[in-house]
Design a protein around this motif. Structure first.
Motif, short mmCIF file in Angstrom:
data_model
loop_
_atom_site.label_atom_id
_atom_site.label_comp_id
_atom_site.label_asym_id
_atom_site.label_seq_id
_atom_site.Cartn_x
_atom_site.Cartn_y
_atom_site.Cartn_z
N GLU A 179 -9.41 10.18 0.00
CA GLU A 179 -9.69 8.84 0.36
C GLU A 179 -11.13 8.30 -0.37
OE1 GLU A 179 -7.87 9.32 4.82
OE2 GLU A 179 -10.03 9.72 4.49
N GLN A 180 -11.77 9.11 -0.40
CA GLN A 180 -13.17 8.84 -0.92
C GLN A 180 -13.01 8.44 -2.60
OE1 GLN A 180 -15.95 8.56 0.57
NE2 GLN A 180 -14.50 8.73 2.06
N TRP A 239 -10.54 6.49 -3.38
CA TRP A 239 -9.56 5.38 -3.25
C TRP A 239 -10.46 4.38 -3.53
CZ3 TRP A 239 -4.32 4.02 -2.50
CH2 TRP A 239 -4.15 2.88 -2.15
N GLU A 240 -11.64 4.06 -2.80
CA GLU A 240 -12.56 3.16 -2.97
C GLU A 240 -13.86 3.52 -2.60
OE1 GLU A 240 -10.74 0.05 -0.26
OE2 GLU A 240 -12.21 0.27 1.03
N GLU A 241 -14.85 2.88 -2.92
CA GLU A 241 -16.21 3.21 -2.67
C GLU A 241 -16.41 3.00 -0.99
OE1 GLU A 241 -20.97 2.35 -4.06
OE2 GLU A 241 -19.06 1.16 -4.89
N ASN A 242 -17.02 4.03 -0.50
CA ASN A 242 -17.47 3.97 1.08
C ASN A 242 -16.21 3.97 1.80
OD1 ASN A 242 -20.17 4.15 0.65
ND2 ASN A 242 -20.55 1.72 0.34
N TYR A 243 -15.08 4.48 1.40
CA TYR A 243 -13.76 4.45 2.18
C TYR A 243 -14.16 5.22 3.48
CZ TYR A 243 -8.98 5.23 3.57
OH TYR A 243 -7.75 5.43 4.13
N TYR A 285 0.72 -1.25 0.05
CA TYR A 285 -0.03 0.21 -0.06
C TYR A 285 0.81 1.28 -0.04
CZ TYR A 285 -3.98 -2.81 0.98
OH TYR A 285 -4.98 -3.93 0.90
N ARG A 315 -8.43 -4.25 9.93
CA ARG A 315 -9.03 -3.11 8.98
C ARG A 315 -8.60 -1.63 9.44
NH1 ARG A 315 -13.93 -2.18 6.06
NH2 ARG A 315 -14.82 -0.38 6.11
N SER A 372 -13.35 7.19 5.83
CA SER A 372 -12.44 8.34 6.35
C SER A 372 -12.90 8.72 7.86
CB SER A 372 -13.07 9.35 5.52
OG SER A 372 -12.54 9.31 4.25
N GLY A 408 -4.56 6.23 4.96
CA GLY A 408 -4.81 7.57 5.24
C GLY A 408 -3.85 8.40 5.75
N TYR A 453 -6.63 0.71 6.75
CA TYR A 453 -6.89 2.16 6.54
C TYR A 453 -6.23 3.25 7.23
CZ TYR A 453 -10.60 -0.06 3.74
OH TYR A 453 -11.39 -0.95 2.96
#
Length: 794
Positions: A459-460, A462-466, A354, A413, A468, A421, A417
């Motif tokens: 962040e938004q 990066w992927e759906e429903n990240y 990552y 998780r 944040s 982040g 993130y």
């Protein structure tokens, strides 16, 4: 909903105190607060035609002693005076003096708020006072090696010049120094070392490691506020040439471009580094196997890594024999850079997957909203510092967890993130404040808040429903209604709830400004204009406020005042709804209307209970007359004659208004929180359709406490929601609905243990005999991080 029969005569009420209108002008202009525009900073928020800033170039040699964890350095500082002023002395920052015994930082630390404390925190409390850190200055001379007089004041050093440095001239200063590094995980801070006991190795992250010129600029003069640990750094741009001498088996990451790869890397590593420039995925320059081999070695010789960096405001570096190093080129627009990550084997499998990808993602997204990343490298280093930023290099923290029994490394998780982040956030700081060079020592929000806002956008994407942590308006509501807060426009050292105030609240405010107040098109243009205007310059809050207004063409003083200068919060309540219709004055038409209204009223309890009782008119029907045959709403001939006569005096357009069959809804709003905001409405109609309306913030301009709005519709409204998508940070959405909605929650059932019951019983007996502790708060002892993530039900 109240239904009213009226001749369209509406009155406006105001707040009256002692016969005078008590008026709180939330739309008062900020010009009386903001500094007066001049030739350096214009009223539009742009740099003026006489804008200036100093330049300071550095030539530094630094050596790291891996046995004693001590740095020894020598620098030549070339100070160029571009100001219109003559300078009799220079101020330099000695930030490591924060670690000296008796420093302002150590002596101003307040006692812990609770007796309950972690082992780690207690260790820090014990070790901090006795650690003897800080600079040992051994030489300060001019270009001819003649000693210069200097005075050290805490974290600042004044160097007195033999003669005043005139505008346009430059002066050279030579400084030698050394200081003891500290274990970062014990004493904290933005730099230090991490010790790995299992393989007896160190990982160093070095920042604020050399005497640096204090910023001198038109608004502040010398920014010589002492460094107490929170307010970060205000620096000048310049060019750097830095030689870093470390054990020969160490790998070094640093601000700038490596100048001597042939002397510090093997041929295979040089080849990999060259290959990475055009690679589609990260290339390992130092492999995990090579890093493990370095871990086991103990070089008896040293290597010097040479770096150059142009037009940067600071320089940081990291060094360890444990580093894996991967790299990938990124080129787009005017950006042509190398994204690189340095991390120990303990960082995998998380970091290899990552880190470098997150660096590139950050540049892709930030370039859209600001300017193309201009530097030749962008680095992410895994070490003891959880998250910190410097030009071209960032220090970032999360790692997987090692299961000692199985040897397996896993990550949660939250860790995944958290890593993505923090890398986005810290790499994003290259834009704010490493390039848009705001005064961090004074205004934390100008870099942390703006950067957290852009972090949210990145962040938004990066992927759906990240998930944040900050950015959504809803994330800041618990803080907004708390009593333990200060305005955003508060100096860094005086902020309470630092994360919420300097990061979360300004990020949410800007997101609201973008999504709700201005709209994306106007906001994005204005924000990019601010970034372009102040790229490689030093803006102040006024420059940001004015630029956003100038480039968006919108008066936003009410917004800046409410969100940045006060602790008001958003709580807009929908109090009453009235349904009006025009009085047609036709007695036959109004008879049906009034009778229908009367039928909607409940029957009084006395009438209900009197049903069936004896009535005099039952025995004497001769007492009944015309008025018993017709109710009070029955139109008479006299009413009709009056109506017909009045019709003769009306013009046709007036007659048409009397038979208008639209619904006139009047909505009453109350501003409970004090912060004026647009009112966003979602209207649901009887036919199943919905409509969204936004009433601008100016609806509060005549009365910031209460206001009303008339809506004229052909359809019947069945439901109304205020702020239906929770986009304004309204702290209490339960007063936003008509009809009112139940507040949903749940009971958490549990079986109480006998021991718990006895303890509660004993505590109840004890408390009955004691007075409550004065001033004790229920949340005392909760860490700021815990408080910042404590989300209460709205």
């Amino acid at each position: 909903m109240r239904t009213t029969f009226v001749c369209l005569c509406l009155a406006v009420s105001g707040n009256v105190t002692a016969g005078k209108l008590a008026f709180d002008d939330k739309f008062r202009q900020l010009e009386e607060i903001l500094p007066t525009p001049n030739s350096y900073r214009t009223a539009s928020g742009a740099p003026g035609h006489q804008y200036w800033q100093q330049q300071v170039n550095y030539d530094i040699d630094i050596s790291l002693d891996d046995k004693t964890q001590r740095l020894t350095g020598s620098e030549t500082l070339d100070y160029q005076n571009n100001s219109p002023d003559s300078l009799r002395y220079l101020w330099l920052q000695l930030d490591q003096n924060r670690m000296k015994p008796g420093s302002g930082y150590k002596m101003s630390e307040s006692a812990p708020a609770s007796k309950k404390i972690t082992y780690k925190k207690f260790r820090t409390m014990v070790e901090t006072p006795k650690f003897d850190g800080g600079y040992q200055i051994t030489k300060v001379t001019d270009s001819n090696d003649k000693p210069l007089h200097y005075v050290i004041n805490g974290t600042m050093m004044r160097i007195d010049l033999p003669k005043a440095l005139k505008s346009g001239d430059s002066v050279e200063v030579n400084i030698d120094w050394n200081y003891q590094l500290h274990e970062q995980k014990v004493l904290g801070g933005r730099s230090g070392y991490e010790y790995f006991e299992k393989d007896d190795n160190y990982l160093y992250e070095l920042a604020q490691w050399f005497p640096r010129a204090v910023a001198y600029y038109d608004v502040m003069g010398w920014q010589n506020k002492q460094f107490l640990g929170r307010g970060e750094f205000t620096l000048e741009f310049g060019d750097y040439e830095v030689d870093i001498t470390v054990p020969a088996d160490h790998i070094v990451a640093a601000t700038g471009v490596l100048q001597n790869p042939k002397k510090v890397l093997t041929k295979a590593q040089q080849k990999r580094l060259k290959k990475a420039k055009n690679a589609k995925k990260p290339v390992l320059v130092i492999t995990p196997e090579e890093a493990l081999a370095n871990e086991k070695s103990r070089a008896t010789t040293t290597k010097t890594w040479r770096f150059k960096a142009k037009n940067v405001r600071d320089f940081a570096w990291a060094s360890s024999r444990k580093f894996i190093w991967d790299a990938q080129g990124y080129k787009a627009g005017n950006t042509d850079t190398m994204a690189m990550s340095y991390y120990p084997n303990e960082g995998n499998p998380l970091w290899e997957r990552y880190s470098t990808e997150a660096i590139i993602h950050t540049m892709e997204q930030y370039n859209k909203y600001t300017f193309d990343y201009p530097y030749p490298v962008s680095i992410s280093v895994n070490g003891p510092v959880g998250g910190m930023e410097y030009p071209m290099i960032t220090f970032n923290g999360p790692r997987p967890t090692l299961n000692e029994e199985t040897g397996e490394k896993t990550y949660s998780r939250k860790t995944k993130y958290g890593l993505i982040g923090v890398i986005i956030h810290e790499v994003g700081h290259n834009y704010f404040p490493m390039i848009v060079n705001s005064d961090e020592r004074q205004w934390t929000w100008m870099d942390e808040g703006l950067n957290t806002f852009l972090q949210f956008i990145a962040e938004q994407s990066w992927e759906e429903n990240y998930p944040s942590r900050r950015g959504h308006a809803n994330d800041i509501t618990s803080y907004m209604k708390s009593s333990n807060q200060v305005p955003i426009m508060t100096n860094s050292e005086s902020i309470m709830q630092f994360g919420n105030n300097a990061y979360g609240k300004p990020a949410a405010a800007l997101n609201i400004l973008r999504e709700t107040v201005l709209g994306r098109e106007l906001f994005d243009f204005a924000f990019k204009e601010y970034a372009l205007r102040w790229k490689f310059k030093r803006p102040t809050p006024a420059d940001f406020f004015r630029t956003m207004e100038d480039a968006s063409g919108t008066d936003l003083d009410w917004f800046w005042h409410g969100w940045f200068y006060t602790t008001d919060h958003v709580d807009i309540a929908l109090e009453d709804i009235h349904l009006y219709r025009p009085n047609s004055q036709n007695p036959d038409t109004e008879e049906a209307w009034e009778r229908a209204l009367d039928n909607e009223s409940p029957e009084f309890i006395s009438n209900l209970r009197n049903k069936g009782q004896w009535l005099r008119t039952q025995d004497k029907p001769e007492l009944l007359d015309f008025y018993n045959e017709h109710d009070k709403f029955t139109a008479t001939n006299a009413d009709r004659n009056k109506y017909n006569k009045a019709q003769k005096d009306l013009e046709q357009w007036q007659k048409d208004l009397l038979v208008n069959d639209s619904n006139f809804y009047i909505l009453d709003f109350r501003n409970i929180g004090g912060l004026v905001m647009p009112i966003i409405l979602e209207l649901s109609y009887h036919d199943g359709s919905k409509e969204r309306l936004t009433l601008p913030a100016e609806i509060w301009r005549k009365n910031p406490k209460k206001t009303s709005k008339m809506l004229i519709t052909d359809k019947e409204i069945t439901a109304i929601a205020v702020d239906p998508n929770w986009e304004t940070a309204d702290v209490n959405v339960n007063n936003n609905y008509w009809p009112a909605r139940p507040i949903k929650s749940r009971f958490d059932l549990y079986k109480k243990k006998k021991a718990d019951m006895m303890r509660d019983y004993n505590e109840a007996l004890k408390s009955a005999d004691e007075e409550p502790s004065a001033g004790k708060e229920p949340s005392a002892g909760k860490s700021e991080d815990e408080a910042s993530t404590d989300k209460k039900a709205r």
